[in-house]
Design an enzyme around this catalytic site. Structure first.
Site, PDB file in Angstrom:
ATOM      1  N   THR A 177     -64.357 -24.163 -27.318  1.00 53.13           N
ATOM      2  CA  THR A 177     -63.161 -24.970 -27.094  1.00 53.13           C
ATOM      3  C   THR A 177     -63.532 -26.432 -26.942  1.00 53.13           C
ATOM      4  O   THR A 177     -64.387 -26.793 -26.136  1.00 53.13           O
ATOM      5  CB  THR A 177     -62.432 -24.493 -25.824  1.00 53.13           C
ATOM      6  OG1 THR A 177     -62.061 -23.123 -25.985  1.00 53.13           O
ATOM      7  CG2 THR A 177     -61.183 -25.326 -25.570  1.00 53.13           C
ATOM      8  N   CYS A 215     -85.251 -37.496 -19.702  1.00 52.71           N
ATOM      9  CA  CYS A 215     -85.413 -36.060 -19.871  1.00 52.71           C
ATOM     10  C   CYS A 215     -86.794 -35.586 -19.458  1.00 52.71           C
ATOM     11  O   CYS A 215     -87.015 -34.390 -19.292  1.00 52.71           O
ATOM     12  CB  CYS A 215     -85.147 -35.682 -21.331  1.00 52.71           C
ATOM     13  SG  CYS A 215     -83.491 -36.116 -21.889  1.00 52.71           S
ATOM     14  N   ASN A 237     -86.316 -44.262 -27.577  1.00 57.60           N
ATOM     15  CA  ASN A 237     -85.650 -44.274 -26.275  1.00 57.60           C
ATOM     16  C   ASN A 237     -86.521 -44.840 -25.161  1.00 57.60           C
ATOM     17  O   ASN A 237     -86.004 -45.284 -24.134  1.00 57.60           O
ATOM     18  CB  ASN A 237     -85.199 -42.854 -25.901  1.00 57.60           C
ATOM     19  CG  ASN A 237     -86.304 -41.829 -26.050  1.00 57.60           C
ATOM     20  OD1 ASN A 237     -86.817 -41.617 -27.153  1.00 57.60           O
ATOM     21  ND2 ASN A 237     -86.682 -41.183 -24.961  1.00 57.60           N
ATOM     22  N   GLY A 247     -76.733 -35.856 -27.826  1.00 54.74           N
ATOM     23  CA  GLY A 247     -77.833 -36.037 -28.757  1.00 54.74           C
ATOM     24  C   GLY A 247     -78.789 -34.861 -28.820  1.00 54.74           C
ATOM     25  O   GLY A 247     -79.354 -34.571 -29.875  1.00 54.74           O
ATOM     26  N   THR A 248     -78.986 -34.182 -27.704  1.00 54.09           N
ATOM     27  CA  THR A 248     -79.893 -33.039 -27.698  1.00 54.09           C
ATOM     28  C   THR A 248     -79.361 -31.914 -28.578  1.00 54.09           C
ATOM     29  O   THR A 248     -80.108 -31.324 -29.383  1.00 54.09           O
ATOM     30  CB  THR A 248     -80.130 -32.534 -26.267  1.00 54.09           C
ATOM     31  OG1 THR A 248     -80.835 -33.537 -25.527  1.00 54.09           O
ATOM     32  CG2 THR A 248     -80.942 -31.248 -26.259  1.00 54.09           C
ATOM     33  N   SER A 293     -74.700 -39.946 -28.495  1.00 57.53           N
ATOM     34  CA  SER A 293     -74.243 -39.466 -27.187  1.00 57.53           C
ATOM     35  C   SER A 293     -73.350 -40.526 -26.570  1.00 57.53           C
ATOM     36  O   SER A 293     -73.760 -41.680 -26.420  1.00 57.53           O
ATOM     37  CB  SER A 293     -75.433 -39.201 -26.261  1.00 57.53           C
ATOM     38  OG  SER A 293     -76.183 -38.089 -26.676  1.00 57.53           O
TER      39      SER A 293
END
Length: 375
Positions: free
Chosen positions: A231, A319, A147, A69-70, A193
């Site tokens: 990748t 966070c 959140n 999500g970040t 996420s």
């Protein structure tokens, strides 16, 4: 351990892990490689993208795999700014740091930012968003559900307001993936996420509407149609799609079970602990979340005492753990510093039980009594 911090992260579902393992062992090829091992991994990524797109309600070429999500929030806000070069940004004052910090970064480059506050229930109104828009507004972000408080936002209506004014609307759906329907038809981009719905950590997905004015954030090879270099983790892509599919298919049952645990917990806390306050709207919230403040108590102290009792909770966004400032979310809702600093977030998951609710209520009562007694 009694784990009540599912808004921070969830355990990897065993069934999801079993689907991932082949792409971590025998089918480990680089999806960009042209040999057989690479094609096997590439086919798995394509299937995962198709499944994710189907659940999101969009085309496969509108889905991009990201680190979470970040990155999705950074890509949306900074990508739109890069595409325009200048302009005005509108975000809610309760956004995740992925958006608030990105907006702060863009201010250094001359972009103007308006922060829209919620009401005291924690809800950002479409009208307040519309009032903040200007002729030079290029971007708006209001999350699907907060959140910290779990309060659900009117994302579809806000998206319609932005569409009317031709403003790119990004919706952070990290807390609602597998819980609520996606507002895909009403936004230009959204992010999720996988570790929030029992999938692998460090991986996510982003929907970007075809034709949106947005530039890439990560340059590199031509992976993901040249928009996001690097990748791809085929195993994680498989895991995200499998976890999202399971969460979506079982959402009604999971929501009902989790809501029963949460509602029992909320009812008992309010009844049995004097000076307890549920933060945010009681009805318009995701079924897992119970955010409380307790008179005369600091949230960090409650977290510490519960941790000693083997119960994992949070004081807000993972966070920002360890921050000494009051929650920016509760402050934006108009709560004073004492209530904001006293907040503790309990978030339930599909593996929790009613016995764990009983144990947690008892431990919480002891913790609050101990803190108040010490004062």
């Amino acid at each position: 351990m009694i784990y009540l911090d599912h808004a921070s992260t969830t355990p990897l579902d065993g069934a999801v892990l079993r689907k991932m393992l082949p792409y971590m062992t025998e089918s480990f090829g680089n999806p960009q490689s042209q040999h057989g091992a690479g094609r096997t991994a590439a086919n798995a990524v394509v299937a995962a993208r198709d499944k994710t797109a189907h659940i999101l309600g969009c085309s496969s070429n509108e889905v991009y795999f990201v680190s979470g999500g970040t990155e999705a929030g950074n890509t949306a806000l900074k990508g739109v700014c890069a595409a325009h070069g200048k302009g005005h940004i509108v975000i809610s004052a309760i956004e995740h740091p992925a958006l608030t910090e990105s907006a702060a970064d863009m201010r250094k480059f001359g972009f103007e930012v308006t922060y829209v506050n919620p009401d005291n229930r924690g809800i950002v109104s479409p009208q307040s968003v519309e009032n903040a828009l200007r002729k030079d507004t290029i971007f708006c972000a209001v999350m699907s559900a907060n959140n910290e408080t779990g309060v659900i936002q009117p994302a579809e209506q806000i998206g319609d307001v932005c569409k009317k004014h031709n403003v790119f609307y990004y919706c952070d759906c990290v807390q609602t993936a597998g819980v609520l329907p996606f507002p895909t038809a009403h936004c230009d981009a959204l992010g999720i996420s996988s570790h929030k719905f029992y999938g692998p950590r460090g991986f996510g997905a982003m929907y970007i509407k075809n034709g949106g004015k947005i530039s890439r954030l990560i340059s590199g090879g031509m992976q993901q149609r040249g928009f996001r270099g690097g990748t791809l983790n085929a195993a994680a892509a498989v895991g995200l799609a499998a976890a999202l599919e399971a969460a979506t298919e079982n959402s009604a049952q999971n929501n009902a079970t989790i809501a029963q645990l949460r509602d029992t917990f909320v009812s008992r806390v309010l009844k049995e602990i004097d000076g307890s306050h549920l933060n945010g709207d009681k009805a318009a919230r995701v079924p897992s979340n119970a955010n409380f403040s307790f008179d005369g108590c600091n949230g960090e102290n409650i977290l510490f005492l519960l941790d000693l009792s083997g119960i994992a909770v949070s004081t807000g966004s993972a966070c920002s753990a360890g921050a000494v400032t009051p929650s920016h979310v509760l402050t934006a809702m108009g709560y004073d510093a004492a209530r904001a600093k006293g907040a503790v977030r309990f978030t339930f998951g599909k593996y929790n039980t009613m016995d764990e609710v009983e144990v947690t209520v008892a431990a919480l009562k002891r913790a609050v009594q101990k803190i108040r007694g010490a004062k």
